[in-house]
Design an enzyme around this catalytic site. Structure first.
Site, short mmCIF file in Angstrom:
data_model
loop_
_atom_site.label_atom_id
_atom_site.label_comp_id
_atom_site.label_asym_id
_atom_site.label_seq_id
_atom_site.Cartn_x
_atom_site.Cartn_y
_atom_site.Cartn_z
NE ARG A 89 16.72 -57.56 -100.19
CZ ARG A 89 16.38 -56.56 -99.38
NH1 ARG A 89 15.39 -56.71 -98.52
NH2 ARG A 89 17.01 -55.43 -99.41
CE1 TYR A 90 13.72 -63.00 -99.18
CE2 TYR A 90 12.68 -60.85 -99.06
CZ TYR A 90 13.49 -61.82 -98.51
OH TYR A 90 14.05 -61.60 -97.28
NE ARG A 93 8.42 -62.97 -100.54
CZ ARG A 93 9.28 -63.52 -99.67
NH1 ARG A 93 9.44 -63.04 -98.46
NH2 ARG A 93 9.97 -64.58 -100.01
CB CYS A 102 6.97 -40.88 -92.58
SG CYS A 102 7.90 -42.19 -93.39
CB CYS A 106 10.57 -43.68 -86.32
SG CYS A 106 8.83 -43.87 -86.81
CB CYS A 109 13.63 -44.15 -89.67
SG CYS A 109 13.18 -44.65 -91.34
NE ARG A 111 13.02 -48.67 -97.17
CZ ARG A 111 11.89 -49.37 -97.04
NH1 ARG A 111 10.80 -48.80 -96.54
NH2 ARG A 111 11.84 -50.62 -97.42
CG ASP A 271 17.42 -52.76 -90.53
OD1 ASP A 271 17.82 -53.93 -90.54
OD2 ASP A 271 16.27 -52.41 -90.84
CG ASP A 308 16.23 -56.61 -93.82
OD1 ASP A 308 16.70 -57.04 -94.90
OD2 ASP A 308 15.04 -56.28 -93.66
CE LYS A 315 12.02 -57.98 -93.80
NZ LYS A 315 12.00 -57.77 -95.27
C1 LIG Z 1 11.17 -57.27 -96.02
C2 LIG Z 1 11.10 -57.29 -97.46
C3 LIG Z 1 10.09 -58.00 -98.13
C4 LIG Z 1 9.00 -58.71 -97.40
O1 LIG Z 1 9.50 -59.82 -96.76
P1 LIG Z 1 8.54 -60.77 -95.94
O2 LIG Z 1 9.48 -61.66 -95.23
O3 LIG Z 1 7.69 -61.43 -96.94
O4 LIG Z 1 7.73 -59.91 -95.04
C5 LIG Z 1 10.10 -58.02 -99.48
N1 LIG Z 1 11.03 -57.37 -100.19
C6 LIG Z 1 12.01 -56.69 -99.60
C7 LIG Z 1 12.99 -55.99 -100.45
C8 LIG Z 1 12.07 -56.61 -98.21
O5 LIG Z 1 13.04 -55.90 -97.61
S1 SF4 Z 2 10.21 -46.16 -89.40
FE1 SF4 Z 2 10.92 -44.71 -91.00
S2 SF4 Z 2 9.70 -45.23 -92.80
FE2 SF4 Z 2 8.63 -46.08 -91.02
S3 SF4 Z 2 7.19 -44.45 -90.35
FE3 SF4 Z 2 9.05 -44.22 -89.14
S4 SF4 Z 2 10.22 -42.71 -90.28
FE4 SF4 Z 2 8.70 -43.51 -91.72
#
Ligand SMILES: *Cc1c(COP(=O)(O)O)cnc(C)c1O
Ligand code: SF4
Length: 345
Positions: A89-90, A93, A102, A106, A109, A111, A271, A308, A315
């Protein structure tokens, strides 16, 4: 000592009454359940749904309710995935997601529609393709390894990933995001820690911790093993209603992290994941909490409060504005007590 993987396991372990178990069966069919033996022992004897550790892992009937604004892919990872296992996305990184499982699931979560047991890990070929993507993208300076939980991988497989990244001259940083130090601390063995570092690469670990009660002696020892191997730790916390949404809870948590050499990095506004509205404070409530922390805690103990943006837009810092520009070009600056000052310069 066995891990718990179902409502029946939770009932058998005495963590839920059979009636409470019955009330979450459909929820548990939809969203995976797991507790490690460590958490099962730590939670032994607790059945209070308000308990800040219990509520993070044991399913609740409230998860059956989804609100209209909730999304299947709340942070839009799907929109930014050029090859399987990569989210980019960026420019500088990229996320590398080698697996979907996992150690624990959680209840809040973000995801939760993607992670789960049996959820496919990358095959060896897919992992090679994901690494090839990073190799071919010279602008990627930092690789964020997440999932699922990457520290569920064996030391051998982790070493393979870390070595491959270390062999790419443009990659300077590998950052592994994990819940394992808090959920299964004995898994952080010297062998695993050793697998995380390599020459020509700086390894950072981001640990997911939401409440000071998670910092038990075994968890503190696991954190120390990482730090003492030269791995800097940052903390990732989700702001959760009923678990840590008070000044006292956040203060104890962030002091506890710093005391254990974990720099609080992000406080995430939860989220819009399905069935999690009972965990979500409003943004205004979150802002009031973080504003109040300024006067209570040193800068070292302050994370950045972030949201996010749904749809894959990244973010955004979510704290209220401390400084506002005025029509005449001067600024109104608010201090930590709420008093306003004029600034010209
Ligand atoms: C959160 C995230 C990151 C990392 O973001 P930082 O602000 O550098 O911690 C990188 N890529 C994606 C897709 C993310 O969701
Ligand atoms: S928040 Fe989601 S991805 Fe992270 S440890 Fe918990 S269940 Fe796994």
């Amino acid at each position: 000592m066995k891990a718990l993987h179902s409502v029946s396991d939770l009932v058998a372990a005495g963590l839920m009454t059979p009636e409470a178990g019955e009330a979450v069966r459909t929820v548990a069919d939809r969203y995976a359940v797991a507790l490690t033996p460590y958490l099962r022992d730590t939670l032994a004897g607790r059945t209070d749904p308000q308990d800040p550790l219990y509520a993070q892992y044991v399913p609740s009937p409230a998860e059956a309710y989804s609100t209209p604004e909730e999304l299947e892919d709340p942070i839009g990872d799907g929109a930014r995935s050029p090859v399987k296992g990569i989210v980019h996305r960026y420019p500088d990184r990229a996320l590398l997601k080698p697996l979907h499982a996992c150690a624990v699931y959680c209840r809040f979560c973000f995801r939760r529609e993607m992670v789960g047991p049996g959820g496919e890990a990358l095959t060896a070929d897919e992992l090679d393709s994901a690494l090839a993507y990073i190799r071919d993208h010279q602008e990627v300076w930092e690789v964020v390894v997440t999932g699922g939980d990457p520290l569920l991988l064996s030391p051998r497989r982790l070493r393979g990933i870390v070595q491959a990244l270390s062999d790419m001259p443009h990659v300077g940083i590998v950052r592994l995001h994990s819940r394992i130090p808090a959920a299964d601390p004995d898994r952080i063995t010297p062998e695993l820690v050793e697998a995380l570092t390599a020459p020509d690469l700086a390894t950072w670990v981001a640990v997911h911790i939401n409440h000071a009660d998670e910092l038990t002696p075994p968890v503190r020892a696991a954190l120390a093993r990482l730090v003492e191997a030269g791995i800097p730790l940052v903390g990732q916390t989700v702001l959760l209603k009923g678990i840590n949404d008070s000044h006292a809870a956040l203060e104890a948590l962030f002091r506890g992290m710093v005391r254990n050499r974990v720099k609080p990095y992000y406080l995430h506004h939860p989220d819009l994941a399905a069935g999690t509205s009972h965990f979500r404070p409003t943004l205004a409530e979150g802002q009031a909490l973080v504003t109040g922390l300024r006067g209570r805690l040193s800068g070292l103990c302050q994370p950045t409060y972030v949201l996010d943006i749904p749809g894959g837009h990244g973010k955004a810092p979510a704290a209220p504005a401390w400084i506002e520009e005025q029509r005449d070009g001067s600024y109104r600056v608010t201090d930590f007590t709420g008093r306003v000052h004029d600034y010209r310069g």
